[in-house]
Design a protein around this motif. Sequence first.
Motif, PDB file in Angstrom:
ATOM      1  N   MET A   1      -3.642  -0.367  -3.412  1.00  0.00           N
ATOM      2  CA  MET A   1      -3.939   0.813  -2.601  1.00  0.00           C
ATOM      3  C   MET A   1      -5.213   0.602  -1.797  1.00  0.00           C
ATOM      4  O   MET A   1      -6.087  -0.170  -2.191  1.00  0.00           O
ATOM      5  CB  MET A   1      -4.112   2.047  -3.493  1.00  0.00           C
ATOM      6  N   GLU A   2      -5.310   1.326  -0.681  1.00  0.00           N
ATOM      7  CA  GLU A   2      -6.552   1.309   0.077  1.00  0.00           C
ATOM      8  C   GLU A   2      -7.612   2.076  -0.718  1.00  0.00           C
ATOM      9  O   GLU A   2      -7.303   3.004  -1.456  1.00  0.00           O
ATOM     10  CB  GLU A   2      -6.355   1.963   1.442  1.00  0.00           C
TER      11      GLU A   2
ATOM     12  N   LEU B   1      -9.505   9.166  -3.315  1.00  0.00           N
ATOM     13  CA  LEU B   1      -9.008  10.532  -3.173  1.00  0.00           C
ATOM     14  C   LEU B   1      -8.207  10.960  -4.403  1.00  0.00           C
ATOM     15  O   LEU B   1      -8.383  12.072  -4.914  1.00  0.00           O
ATOM     16  CB  LEU B   1      -8.147  10.650  -1.910  1.00  0.00           C
TER      17      LEU B   1
ATOM     18  N   ASN C   1       1.335   9.046  -6.053  1.00  0.00           N
ATOM     19  CA  ASN C   1       1.474  10.444  -5.634  1.00  0.00           C
ATOM     20  C   ASN C   1       2.627  11.137  -6.359  1.00  0.00           C
ATOM     21  O   ASN C   1       2.522  12.324  -6.692  1.00  0.00           O
ATOM     22  CB  ASN C   1       1.656  10.535  -4.120  1.00  0.00           C
TER      23      ASN C   1
ATOM     24  N   ASN D   1       0.834  -1.200   0.000  1.00  0.00           N
ATOM     25  CA  ASN D   1       0.000   0.000   0.000  1.00  0.00           C
ATOM     26  C   ASN D   1       0.867   1.247   0.000  1.00  0.00           C
ATOM     27  O   ASN D   1       0.622   2.180  -0.766  1.00  0.00           O
ATOM     28  CB  ASN D   1      -0.924  -0.014   1.225  1.00  0.00           C
ATOM     29  N   LYS D   2       1.885   1.271   0.835  1.00  0.00           N
ATOM     30  CA  LYS D   2       2.750   2.451   0.914  1.00  0.00           C
ATOM     31  C   LYS D   2       3.496   2.693  -0.388  1.00  0.00           C
ATOM     32  O   LYS D   2       3.594   3.836  -0.847  1.00  0.00           O
ATOM     33  CB  LYS D   2       3.733   2.303   2.071  1.00  0.00           C
TER      34      LYS D   2
ATOM     35  N   GLU E   1      -9.858   4.200   0.157  1.00  0.00           N
ATOM     36  CA  GLU E   1      -9.968   5.622   0.503  1.00  0.00           C
ATOM     37  C   GLU E   1      -8.911   6.459  -0.224  1.00  0.00           C
ATOM     38  O   GLU E   1      -9.215   7.509  -0.780  1.00  0.00           O
ATOM     39  CB  GLU E   1      -9.817   5.783   2.014  1.00  0.00           C
ATOM     40  N   GLU E   2      -7.676   5.974  -0.239  1.00  0.00           N
ATOM     41  CA  GLU E   2      -6.596   6.701  -0.913  1.00  0.00           C
ATOM     42  C   GLU E   2      -6.805   6.711  -2.426  1.00  0.00           C
ATOM     43  O   GLU E   2      -6.564   7.719  -3.090  1.00  0.00           O
ATOM     44  CB  GLU E   2      -5.250   6.081  -0.563  1.00  0.00           C
TER      45      GLU E   2
ATOM     46  N   THR F   1       0.973   3.775  -3.178  1.00  0.00           N
ATOM     47  CA  THR F   1       0.495   5.134  -2.918  1.00  0.00           C
ATOM     48  C   THR F   1       1.581   6.151  -3.225  1.00  0.00           C
ATOM     49  O   THR F   1       1.312   7.200  -3.820  1.00  0.00           O
ATOM     50  CB  THR F   1       0.042   5.260  -1.445  1.00  0.00           C
TER      51      THR F   1
END
Length: 156
Positions: free
Chosen positions: A112-113, A119, A64, A56-57, A115-116, A60
């Motif tokens: 990824m989660e 977004l 990003n 996930n990290k 929510e992220e 993400t």
Amino acid sequence: MLDKKYLIVKEKNDPTITYFEYDKMHGYDLSPKKNIKIKDAINVNKVVIINPTLMNKVATKKVNLKFERLLKLLNVIFESGDNDEAGTAYREGLNEISKLRLEAYTKYRKYMEEEEFSLVMKKLDILEQELKLRLYYLEQNYLNYYENEKTEGKAR
């Protein structure tokens, strides 16, 4: 030559390399940067991350970083002002947004989660709406300009 795959586990008291069948486990594949020559280093072709929080990290962070690059590109486009190539630049920005959206959806969504991911999609929607609005106003200005040119014409 046998195609063996290993897992390196680093613990305080156990510095052994153990065989691990990660073919059956699904994970996030990473490829290292190319042409890095470091002395006394191990050459690695691929790394598979199987820890869900680390996947996930990493996913993400990658999304990003690509989003930040897109923002820099759009910032340059917006600062260039309304000139003859503004329409082309706006369309190029829309293409880049759709490319990032598709790439995030196909490559990174499962890591990824939710929510992220939502977004990032909302941010891309906002940028896309802004570009479409600017492109619409630019087209309206051109249409108004050409209509005024036709009606004025030569008077005799």
